[in-house]
Design an enzyme around this catalytic site. Structure first.
Site, PDB file in Angstrom:
ATOM      1  N   TYR A 204       0.184  -3.168 -13.599  1.00  0.00           N
ATOM      2  CA  TYR A 204       0.813  -2.717 -12.560  1.00  0.00           C
ATOM      3  C   TYR A 204       1.215  -1.237 -12.822  1.00  0.00           C
ATOM      4  CZ  TYR A 204       3.987  -2.098  -8.719  1.00  0.00           C
ATOM      5  OH  TYR A 204       4.571  -1.526  -7.581  1.00  0.00           O
TER       6      TYR A 204
ATOM      7  N   SER B  97       5.237   4.455  -7.300  1.00  0.00           N
ATOM      8  CA  SER B  97       6.398   3.718  -7.904  1.00  0.00           C
ATOM      9  C   SER B  97       6.932   4.602  -9.214  1.00  0.00           C
ATOM     10  CB  SER B  97       5.737   2.331  -8.304  1.00  0.00           C
ATOM     11  OG  SER B  97       6.806   1.530  -8.750  1.00  0.00           O
TER      12      SER B  97
HETATM   13  P1  NDP Z   1       5.981  -6.812  -0.015  1.00  0.00           P
HETATM   14  O1  NDP Z   1       5.401  -7.786  -0.977  1.00  0.00           O
HETATM   15  O2  NDP Z   1       7.368  -6.917   0.701  1.00  0.00           O
HETATM   16  O3  NDP Z   1       5.075  -6.162   1.054  1.00  0.00           O
HETATM   17  C1  NDP Z   1       3.642  -5.831   0.481  1.00  0.00           C
HETATM   18  C2  NDP Z   1       2.738  -5.464   1.742  1.00  0.00           C
HETATM   19  O4  NDP Z   1       1.518  -5.154   1.128  1.00  0.00           O
HETATM   20  C3  NDP Z   1       2.790  -6.761   2.583  1.00  0.00           C
HETATM   21  O5  NDP Z   1       3.051  -6.354   4.014  1.00  0.00           O
HETATM   22  C4  NDP Z   1       1.408  -7.308   2.490  1.00  0.00           C
HETATM   23  O6  NDP Z   1       0.890  -7.833   3.637  1.00  0.00           O
HETATM   24  C5  NDP Z   1       0.297  -6.090   2.252  1.00  0.00           C
HETATM   25  N1  NDP Z   1      -0.669  -6.551   1.147  1.00  0.00           N
HETATM   26  C6  NDP Z   1      -0.632  -7.145  -0.193  1.00  0.00           C
HETATM   27  N2  NDP Z   1      -1.895  -7.487  -0.501  1.00  0.00           N
HETATM   28  C7  NDP Z   1      -2.590  -7.057   0.341  1.00  0.00           C
HETATM   29  C8  NDP Z   1      -4.113  -7.260   0.881  1.00  0.00           C
HETATM   30  N3  NDP Z   1      -4.800  -7.754  -0.311  1.00  0.00           N
HETATM   31  N4  NDP Z   1      -4.566  -6.744   1.892  1.00  0.00           N
HETATM   32  C9  NDP Z   1      -3.930  -6.300   2.762  1.00  0.00           C
HETATM   33  N5  NDP Z   1      -2.362  -5.959   2.768  1.00  0.00           N
HETATM   34  C10 NDP Z   1      -1.875  -6.467   1.515  1.00  0.00           C
HETATM   35  O7  NDP Z   1       6.277  -5.316  -0.990  1.00  0.00           O
HETATM   36  P2  NDP Z   1       6.757  -3.913  -0.914  1.00  0.00           P
HETATM   37  O8  NDP Z   1       7.349  -3.879   0.593  1.00  0.00           O
HETATM   38  O9  NDP Z   1       7.911  -3.632  -1.949  1.00  0.00           O
HETATM   39  O10 NDP Z   1       5.824  -3.094  -1.269  1.00  0.00           O
HETATM   40  C11 NDP Z   1       5.184  -2.017  -0.721  1.00  0.00           C
HETATM   41  C12 NDP Z   1       4.598  -1.039  -1.584  1.00  0.00           C
HETATM   42  O11 NDP Z   1       5.799  -0.513  -2.437  1.00  0.00           O
HETATM   43  C13 NDP Z   1       3.521  -1.648  -2.671  1.00  0.00           C
HETATM   44  O12 NDP Z   1       2.611  -0.540  -2.936  1.00  0.00           O
HETATM   45  C14 NDP Z   1       4.496  -1.670  -3.882  1.00  0.00           C
HETATM   46  O13 NDP Z   1       3.812  -1.470  -5.278  1.00  0.00           O
HETATM   47  C15 NDP Z   1       5.304  -0.358  -3.790  1.00  0.00           C
HETATM   48  N6  NDP Z   1       6.857  -0.452  -4.532  1.00  0.00           N
HETATM   49  C16 NDP Z   1       7.792  -1.420  -4.252  1.00  0.00           C
HETATM   50  C17 NDP Z   1       8.981  -1.413  -5.028  1.00  0.00           C
HETATM   51  C18 NDP Z   1       9.844  -2.399  -5.053  1.00  0.00           C
HETATM   52  O14 NDP Z   1      10.427  -2.779  -5.888  1.00  0.00           O
HETATM   53  N7  NDP Z   1       9.718  -3.555  -3.942  1.00  0.00           N
HETATM   54  C19 NDP Z   1       9.105  -0.471  -6.014  1.00  0.00           C
HETATM   55  C20 NDP Z   1       8.117   0.675  -5.979  1.00  0.00           C
HETATM   56  C21 NDP Z   1       6.878   0.674  -5.298  1.00  0.00           C
HETATM   57  P3  NDP Z   1      -0.016  -9.405   3.860  1.00  0.00           P
HETATM   58  O15 NDP Z   1       0.512  -9.898   2.790  1.00  0.00           O
HETATM   59  O16 NDP Z   1       0.297  -9.549   5.103  1.00  0.00           O
HETATM   60  O17 NDP Z   1      -1.194  -8.998   3.607  1.00  0.00           O
HETATM   61  C1  8X3 Z   2       7.955  -1.702  -8.370  1.00  0.00           C
HETATM   62  C2  8X3 Z   2       9.222  -1.238  -9.279  1.00  0.00           C
HETATM   63  O1  8X3 Z   2      10.194  -1.453 -11.652  1.00  0.00           O
HETATM   64  O2  8X3 Z   2       9.377  -3.641 -10.511  1.00  0.00           O
HETATM   65  O3  8X3 Z   2       7.131  -0.768  -8.317  1.00  0.00           O
HETATM   66  O4  8X3 Z   2       7.841  -1.913 -11.272  1.00  0.00           O
HETATM   67  S1  8X3 Z   2       8.995  -2.157 -10.800  1.00  0.00           S
END
Ligand code: NDP
Ligand code: 8X3
Length: 251
Positions: free
Chosen positions: A151, A138
């Site tokens: 985070y 991220s």
């Molecule tokens: P979502 O919340 O849409 O997806 C998160 C995914 O992680 C879900 O499929 C969820 O599946 C899975 N997950 C969460 N906790 C668990 C757990 N305990 N065990 C297994 N699976 C888990 O978020 P994003 O798609 O945005 O996030 C994906 C990645 O991208 C993350 O690592 C996030 O930190 C990163 N990210 C996101 C950004 C954003 O702005 N959205 C920016 C930068 C990075 P389920 O609940 O079915 O277990």
């Molecule tokens: C997710 C992006 O800016 O919300 O990793 O931390 S931010």
């Protein structure tokens, strides 16, 4: 023969978009998450294009991770690509007000969970003499913003692990790289704000955030480079975003 990718956090957001894009491009899939109903639906839809296996487990549970990965057989046991994507933020509080359960969740999922799954898959890649690991970091792993504390720490850990894996797995010819997104409109903020939809929607108001497909495109580009090319680290933001705190909004 098709390549096989294992995607954690495939039930939503970036992971889900990546699964569908991979399937469109003939990459067989192992999709993982905790929400079994979503996994079942996705498996049905994706199976029209490629071979799909789903694994339902909580990535915080190291025994479950190991046992589920041990059930893989046949072509699903030869994993070419690992997308370490599962993760989330929990809360957005100044450090003195932080909730210990939130801290545990972020460290346990984003850092320890990523390690558990990597520990289960890396030996298979070593045996196969190849593999490609993409760690989803991220912008929060590149800088720290107010109230982001734990985070950001978890994503800085992902940044360090991305470098560490690349160094340690170099001798096996395994490629390791990270994609570090800025603001992407997914369920991320719903989770961070614990279902407070108004707060979550506000995060993406007044500008055009990235969509999950934007990141999926970049992940797909990364895994389709020729073997001698390893994209080691990429930061991707919406055009409206200059840093974690500077976002050009028109409200
Ligand atoms: P979502 O919340 O849409 O997806 C998160 C995914 O992680 C879900 O499929 C969820 O599946 C899975 N997950 C969460 N906790 C668990 C757990 N305990 N065990 C297994 N699976 C888990 O978020 P994003 O798609 O945005 O996030 C994906 C990645 O991208 C993350 O690592 C996030 O930190 C990163 N990210 C996101 C950004 C954003 O702005 N959205 C920016 C930068 C990075 P389920 O609940 O079915 O277990
Ligand atoms: C997710 C992006 O800016 O919300 O990793 O931390 S931010």
């Amino acid at each position: 023969m098709n390549k096989t990718a294992l995607i954690t956090g495939a039930t939503s957001g970036i992971g889900r978009a990546t699964a569908f894009l991979f399937a469109d491009n003939g990459i067989d899939l192992i999709i993982c998450g905790r929400r079994n109903e979503r996994l079942d639906k996705m498996q049905l839809a994706l199976s029209e294009k490629v071979k799909v296996h789903s694994l339902c487990f909580d990535i915080r549970d190291k025994n479950a991770v190991r046992d589920k990965i041990n059930t893989l057989s046949g072509t699903f046991n030869k994993i070419d690509i690992l997308i370490n994507n599962a993760g989330n933020a929990h809360g957005l509080d100044s450090i003195e007000n932080g909730n210990i359960e939130d801290w545990d969740a972020m460290i346990d999922i984003n850092v320890k969970g990523l390690l558990y799954i990597s520990k289960a898959i890396i030996p298979k890649m070593i045996t196969n003499g190849s593999g490609h690991i993409i760690n989803i970091g991220s912008t929060a792993g590149k800088e720290v913003y107010p109230n982001g504390n734990v985070y950001c720490a978890s994503k800085h850990a992902v940044d360090a692990l991305n470098q560490g894996m690349r160094i340690d797995l170099n001798k096996y010819g395994i490629r390791v790289g990270a994609v570090n997104p800025g603001l992407v409109e997914t369920e991320f903020s719903d989770v961070r704000f614990k279902g407070d939809t108004e707060k979550a929607e506000n995060v993406y108001k007044g500008f055009q955030p990235l969509k999950p497909k934007d990141i999926a495109d970049i992940i797909h580009f990364t895994v389709t480079r020729p073997y001698h090319v390893n994209i080691a680290d990429m930061v991707v933001m919406p055009t409206a975003q200059a840093s974690s705190t500077i976002v050009k909004k028109e409200l």
